[in-house]
Scaffold this motif. Sequence first.
Motif, PDB file in Angstrom:
ATOM      1  N   ASN A 147       0.744  -1.191   0.128  1.00  0.00           N
ATOM      2  CA  ASN A 147       0.153  -0.034   0.142  1.00  0.00           C
ATOM      3  C   ASN A 147       0.866   1.253   0.123  1.00  0.00           C
ATOM      4  OD1 ASN A 147      -2.443   1.529  -0.139  1.00  0.00           O
ATOM      5  ND2 ASN A 147      -2.517   1.538   2.262  1.00  0.00           N
ATOM      6  N   LEU A 148       1.699   1.438  -0.791  1.00  0.00           N
ATOM      7  CA  LEU A 148       2.616   2.592  -1.043  1.00  0.00           C
ATOM      8  C   LEU A 148       2.191   3.649  -2.024  1.00  0.00           C
ATOM      9  CD1 LEU A 148       6.084   0.555  -1.430  1.00  0.00           C
ATOM     10  CD2 LEU A 148       4.840   1.397   0.518  1.00  0.00           C
ATOM     11  N   ALA A 149       2.551   4.830  -1.453  1.00  0.00           N
ATOM     12  CA  ALA A 149       2.008   6.076  -2.208  1.00  0.00           C
ATOM     13  C   ALA A 149       2.961   6.379  -3.270  1.00  0.00           C
ATOM     14  CB  ALA A 149       1.688   7.113  -1.370  1.00  0.00           C
ATOM     15  N   GLY A 150       2.643   7.117  -4.335  1.00  0.00           N
ATOM     16  CA  GLY A 150       3.426   7.783  -5.483  1.00  0.00           C
ATOM     17  C   GLY A 150       4.363   8.804  -4.893  1.00  0.00           C
ATOM     18  N   VAL A 151       5.206   9.429  -5.574  1.00  0.00           N
ATOM     19  CA  VAL A 151       6.026  10.661  -5.325  1.00  0.00           C
ATOM     20  C   VAL A 151       5.137  11.763  -4.852  1.00  0.00           C
ATOM     21  CG1 VAL A 151       7.727  12.058  -6.142  1.00  0.00           C
ATOM     22  CG2 VAL A 151       7.504   9.874  -6.805  1.00  0.00           C
ATOM     23  N   PRO A 152       5.437  12.446  -3.751  1.00  0.00           N
ATOM     24  CA  PRO A 152       4.664  13.760  -3.338  1.00  0.00           C
ATOM     25  C   PRO A 152       4.559  14.762  -4.384  1.00  0.00           C
ATOM     26  CG  PRO A 152       6.164  13.113  -1.772  1.00  0.00           C
ATOM     27  CD  PRO A 152       6.549  12.118  -2.628  1.00  0.00           C
ATOM     28  N   LEU A 153       3.537  15.566  -4.676  1.00  0.00           N
ATOM     29  CA  LEU A 153       3.478  16.549  -5.666  1.00  0.00           C
ATOM     30  C   LEU A 153       4.869  17.481  -5.671  1.00  0.00           C
ATOM     31  CD1 LEU A 153      -0.452  16.935  -5.658  1.00  0.00           C
ATOM     32  CD2 LEU A 153       1.085  15.559  -7.192  1.00  0.00           C
ATOM     33  N   SER A 154       5.108  17.702  -4.439  1.00  0.00           N
ATOM     34  CA  SER A 154       6.002  18.731  -4.303  1.00  0.00           C
ATOM     35  C   SER A 154       7.359  18.396  -4.879  1.00  0.00           C
ATOM     36  CB  SER A 154       6.400  19.062  -2.607  1.00  0.00           C
ATOM     37  OG  SER A 154       6.795  17.841  -2.202  1.00  0.00           O
ATOM     38  N   GLN A 155       7.392  17.119  -5.093  1.00  0.00           N
ATOM     39  CA  GLN A 155       8.809  16.768  -5.565  1.00  0.00           C
ATOM     40  C   GLN A 155       8.706  16.627  -7.262  1.00  0.00           C
ATOM     41  OE1 GLN A 155      10.304  13.364  -3.538  1.00  0.00           O
ATOM     42  NE2 GLN A 155      10.123  14.256  -1.705  1.00  0.00           N
ATOM     43  N   LEU A 156       7.635  16.628  -7.688  1.00  0.00           N
ATOM     44  CA  LEU A 156       7.282  16.491  -9.407  1.00  0.00           C
ATOM     45  C   LEU A 156       7.981  17.455  -9.960  1.00  0.00           C
ATOM     46  CD1 LEU A 156       3.727  15.098  -9.341  1.00  0.00           C
ATOM     47  CD2 LEU A 156       5.791  13.773  -9.640  1.00  0.00           C
ATOM     48  N   PRO A 157       8.635  17.008 -11.166  1.00  0.00           N
ATOM     49  CA  PRO A 157       9.273  18.199 -12.050  1.00  0.00           C
ATOM     50  C   PRO A 157       7.959  18.897 -12.651  1.00  0.00           C
ATOM     51  CG  PRO A 157       9.278  16.002 -12.972  1.00  0.00           C
ATOM     52  CD  PRO A 157       9.081  15.606 -11.753  1.00  0.00           C
ATOM     53  N   GLU A 158       8.174  19.974 -13.036  1.00  0.00           N
ATOM     54  CA  GLU A 158       7.152  20.945 -13.629  1.00  0.00           C
ATOM     55  C   GLU A 158       6.823  20.299 -15.084  1.00  0.00           C
ATOM     56  OE1 GLU A 158       7.727  24.995 -13.512  1.00  0.00           O
ATOM     57  OE2 GLU A 158       7.950  25.113 -11.368  1.00  0.00           O
ATOM     58  N   LYS A 159       5.312  20.206 -15.234  1.00  0.00           N
ATOM     59  CA  LYS A 159       5.109  19.786 -16.543  1.00  0.00           C
ATOM     60  C   LYS A 159       5.603  20.543 -17.867  1.00  0.00           C
ATOM     61  CE  LYS A 159       1.053  17.697 -16.798  1.00  0.00           C
ATOM     62  NZ  LYS A 159      -0.636  17.607 -16.854  1.00  0.00           N
ATOM     63  N   SER A 160       5.597  21.718 -17.338  1.00  0.00           N
ATOM     64  CA  SER A 160       5.780  22.705 -18.294  1.00  0.00           C
ATOM     65  C   SER A 160       7.455  22.746 -19.016  1.00  0.00           C
ATOM     66  CB  SER A 160       5.517  24.297 -18.046  1.00  0.00           C
ATOM     67  OG  SER A 160       6.281  24.455 -16.812  1.00  0.00           O
ATOM     68  N   ALA A 161       8.244  22.601 -17.710  1.00  0.00           N
ATOM     69  CA  ALA A 161       9.654  22.303 -17.978  1.00  0.00           C
ATOM     70  C   ALA A 161       9.875  20.854 -18.741  1.00  0.00           C
ATOM     71  CB  ALA A 161      10.289  22.265 -16.738  1.00  0.00           C
ATOM     72  N   LEU A 162       9.221  19.896 -18.537  1.00  0.00           N
ATOM     73  CA  LEU A 162       9.105  18.451 -19.390  1.00  0.00           C
ATOM     74  C   LEU A 162       8.898  18.911 -20.741  1.00  0.00           C
ATOM     75  CD1 LEU A 162       7.809  15.983 -16.853  1.00  0.00           C
ATOM     76  CD2 LEU A 162      10.245  16.118 -17.560  1.00  0.00           C
ATOM     77  N   ILE A 163       7.824  19.515 -20.900  1.00  0.00           N
ATOM     78  CA  ILE A 163       7.645  19.734 -22.272  1.00  0.00           C
ATOM     79  C   ILE A 163       8.383  20.586 -23.091  1.00  0.00           C
ATOM     80  CG2 ILE A 163       5.631  20.762 -23.835  1.00  0.00           C
ATOM     81  CD1 ILE A 163       3.557  20.088 -21.688  1.00  0.00           C
ATOM     82  N   LYS A 164       8.967  21.693 -22.290  1.00  0.00           N
ATOM     83  CA  LYS A 164       9.711  22.575 -22.981  1.00  0.00           C
ATOM     84  C   LYS A 164      11.118  21.714 -23.050  1.00  0.00           C
ATOM     85  CE  LYS A 164      12.054  26.964 -22.083  1.00  0.00           C
ATOM     86  NZ  LYS A 164      12.193  28.141 -21.115  1.00  0.00           N
ATOM     87  N   GLY A 165      11.358  20.899 -22.354  1.00  0.00           N
ATOM     88  CA  GLY A 165      12.954  20.111 -22.732  1.00  0.00           C
ATOM     89  C   GLY A 165      12.774  19.028 -23.380  1.00  0.00           C
ATOM     90  N   ALA A 166      11.638  18.686 -24.043  1.00  0.00           N
ATOM     91  CA  ALA A 166      11.480  17.360 -24.641  1.00  0.00           C
ATOM     92  C   ALA A 166      12.396  17.405 -25.964  1.00  0.00           C
ATOM     93  CB  ALA A 166      10.159  17.413 -25.289  1.00  0.00           C
ATOM     94  N   TYR A 167      12.721  18.490 -26.519  1.00  0.00           N
ATOM     95  CA  TYR A 167      13.840  18.480 -27.405  1.00  0.00           C
ATOM     96  C   TYR A 167      15.192  17.707 -27.151  1.00  0.00           C
ATOM     97  CZ  TYR A 167      16.249  21.917 -24.678  1.00  0.00           C
ATOM     98  OH  TYR A 167      16.928  22.745 -23.562  1.00  0.00           O
ATOM     99  N   GLN A 168      15.446  17.492 -25.794  1.00  0.00           N
ATOM    100  CA  GLN A 168      16.395  16.692 -25.387  1.00  0.00           C
ATOM    101  C   GLN A 168      16.500  15.287 -25.828  1.00  0.00           C
ATOM    102  OE1 GLN A 168      18.248  17.987 -21.492  1.00  0.00           O
ATOM    103  NE2 GLN A 168      16.218  18.834 -21.278  1.00  0.00           N
ATOM    104  N   LEU A 169      15.569  14.925 -26.277  1.00  0.00           N
ATOM    105  CA  LEU A 169      15.222  13.401 -26.560  1.00  0.00           C
ATOM    106  C   LEU A 169      15.518  13.264 -28.263  1.00  0.00           C
ATOM    107  CD1 LEU A 169      11.913  12.596 -24.998  1.00  0.00           C
ATOM    108  CD2 LEU A 169      14.106  11.802 -24.271  1.00  0.00           C
ATOM    109  N   LEU A 170      16.034  14.519 -28.799  1.00  0.00           N
ATOM    110  CA  LEU A 170      16.174  14.236 -30.242  1.00  0.00           C
ATOM    111  C   LEU A 170      17.371  13.659 -30.579  1.00  0.00           C
ATOM    112  CD1 LEU A 170      15.534  18.143 -31.314  1.00  0.00           C
ATOM    113  CD2 LEU A 170      14.204  15.845 -31.838  1.00  0.00           C
ATOM    114  N   PRO A 171      18.449  13.540 -29.805  1.00  0.00           N
ATOM    115  CA  PRO A 171      19.770  12.549 -30.276  1.00  0.00           C
ATOM    116  C   PRO A 171      19.439  11.088 -30.284  1.00  0.00           C
ATOM    117  CG  PRO A 171      20.351  14.123 -28.496  1.00  0.00           C
ATOM    118  CD  PRO A 171      19.042  14.324 -28.597  1.00  0.00           C
ATOM    119  N   LEU A 172      18.770  10.711 -29.294  1.00  0.00           N
ATOM    120  CA  LEU A 172      18.092   9.171 -29.507  1.00  0.00           C
ATOM    121  C   LEU A 172      17.318   8.893 -30.569  1.00  0.00           C
ATOM    122  CD1 LEU A 172      17.430   8.228 -25.797  1.00  0.00           C
ATOM    123  CD2 LEU A 172      19.223   7.680 -27.091  1.00  0.00           C
ATOM    124  N   VAL A 173      16.341  10.129 -30.789  1.00  0.00           N
ATOM    125  CA  VAL A 173      15.404   9.958 -32.139  1.00  0.00           C
ATOM    126  C   VAL A 173      16.187  10.138 -33.363  1.00  0.00           C
ATOM    127  CG1 VAL A 173      13.624  11.032 -33.313  1.00  0.00           C
ATOM    128  CG2 VAL A 173      13.384  11.026 -30.621  1.00  0.00           C
TER     129      VAL A 173
END
Length: 615
Positions: free
Chosen positions: A315-341
């Motif tokens: 009965n373990l919980a997920g990661v606290p919301l305070s520790q989550l990376p910001e969704k906007s930062a993740l979307i903005k940084g999606a270009y970092q996957l381009l080398p693998l692509v």
Amino acid sequence: MKEKIIKLIALLFGVFHLYTSFMGNLDPNRLREGHLLFAMLLVFLMKPGSKKKADSTAGRIWTAAMIICTILPLGYLILNYVRLLNRMPYVQELEIFQYILAGMLVLALLDSTRRSLGMALPLVAGAAIIYAVAGQYIPGVFGHQGFTALEMADLLVYTTEGIFGMALGTSATFVILFIIFGSFLEKAGVADYFMDLACALTAKSKGGPAKMAVISSALFGSVSGSAIANVATTGQITIPLMKKAGYKKEFAAAVEAVASTGGQLMPPVMGAAVFVMCDFTGIPYVQILRCAILPALLFYSAVFFMVHFEAVKLNLAGVPLSQLPEKSALIKGAYQLLPLVAIVIMLALGYSPTYACLLAIVSIIVISWGDAKHRMGIKAICQAITAGAQGAVSVAVTCATAGIVVGIVNYSGLALKFTSIMLAIGKENLFLVLVLTAMATIVLGMGLPTTPSYIVVASLMVPTIVKLDIPVIAAHLFAFYFANVANITPPVALASYTAAGLAESEPLKTGFLGFRLGIVAYIVPFMFAYNTGLLLLGDSIFQLTLVAVTSFIGVYFLAASSGGWLLIKTTVLERALLAAAAIALIYPGLYTDILGMILGAGAILLQSTRKKRYT
């Protein structure tokens, strides 16, 4: 001063390979010789001859002697390349000094491998040399007529059948570039983005940190190509998070070890051994990636499901919301996957792995300018090249030493004799031959890194499997899988023990937990050996889709059986039904799929009935 010399040599090492890969104007023999020269020099400068007497006068004298034993033979080979190329090996006699140089190089190589990886591989290579020299004194089928001094020197040093064989060529051509590529990813902050992305994808679900470890280790491990390095890199972040979330420390360490070990099974890079496999089999890199993708996804799905069931059970919980990376930062940084692509697209378009990797490295430099924190200027680029080159050192000396074993095994006829003996023992029983191969690979892998372990088994035992009408790619992937899972197989489970050190958990208990979490990696190779549908070979789109869907259901049942939880805690009967259903579903075939679904439905029905009774 010494540190500056090491960094300068490492930088030159990396630049040498980037330049020659881009220009493509260096003969393969000279490339291998230069590759080994840089690697061995770095080993002797970076690794002490003895941990106890690292700074002793005797230790420094021995290291200096080994450096001389490296520079003189390899310098001679490089400077006299044309003369040696026109010589008739095994026929034209060598000069006394050429024999001496050959002996010096072998001695220095064995010592450099010892410093990098310990005694296991040098002992195997030493045993091979003794076998070559003393073969005429060995009675029975394993004996041979013995090697002359000329044959020994030519085989090991003056041809491309020993030290400078296919394995070292692969290290010099492909492996070092992908290791440098991984170093660029880390320097540009892409590895951090992998962690953030994995956290965001899994954080809200039960046991999120463990699921994050599975995903991030798959992403990073495919590029790094080293289970232990993967554990050391991602485990520093994921293990404390798993412990904090409520997982027991042994379980947290086992998850990280298993997830990191699977990185070498996961396209698009798959570590160093896959490039050796390309040369062994003659199968294009892209085709191997295609064959490897479904088994790799099954492996990670099984680990993911086991982590989920453990989280539900506790009965373990997920990661606290305070520790989550910001969704906007993740979307903005999606270009970092381009080398693998970029790598995947270039390979799909038919470009060579070398060209795809070079382009991906360039793309990393370009995208790094989108993040001020990780922007790569000249200094950062040099640091990435230096770190990558240093990371390639152990692979280079490993491949060169493995070449000694492969050369002697092939030239002495031991490989053919071993195949005949295996067939005689197995009496053409495929299952018995596969079990013997798996056991031998795991035993070798307990003392050797994945690449040399795979190379030795591919030379000795894979030909036996192929003779039993198993496709070449299935036979080699079978050996490759067991060379990898040796990292999580007790009693010597190096990846598990590394993770246990980070988690401060009991090593042996961590090792056995890792074995349980990685159980699918021990089952799937047998499945695709018997039916190549799991390798996505030769069937219609409908059949391949059916194979994929039923296999994923199978690993779900396998995870439930292994973890002892599905809807509620499972009974012995339910676990047995789920295990049988899993094996039937993972094995491709209509009748086995129907049987698996019936068995799985029976287990679910029993679980549902008991759950209603208790609620």
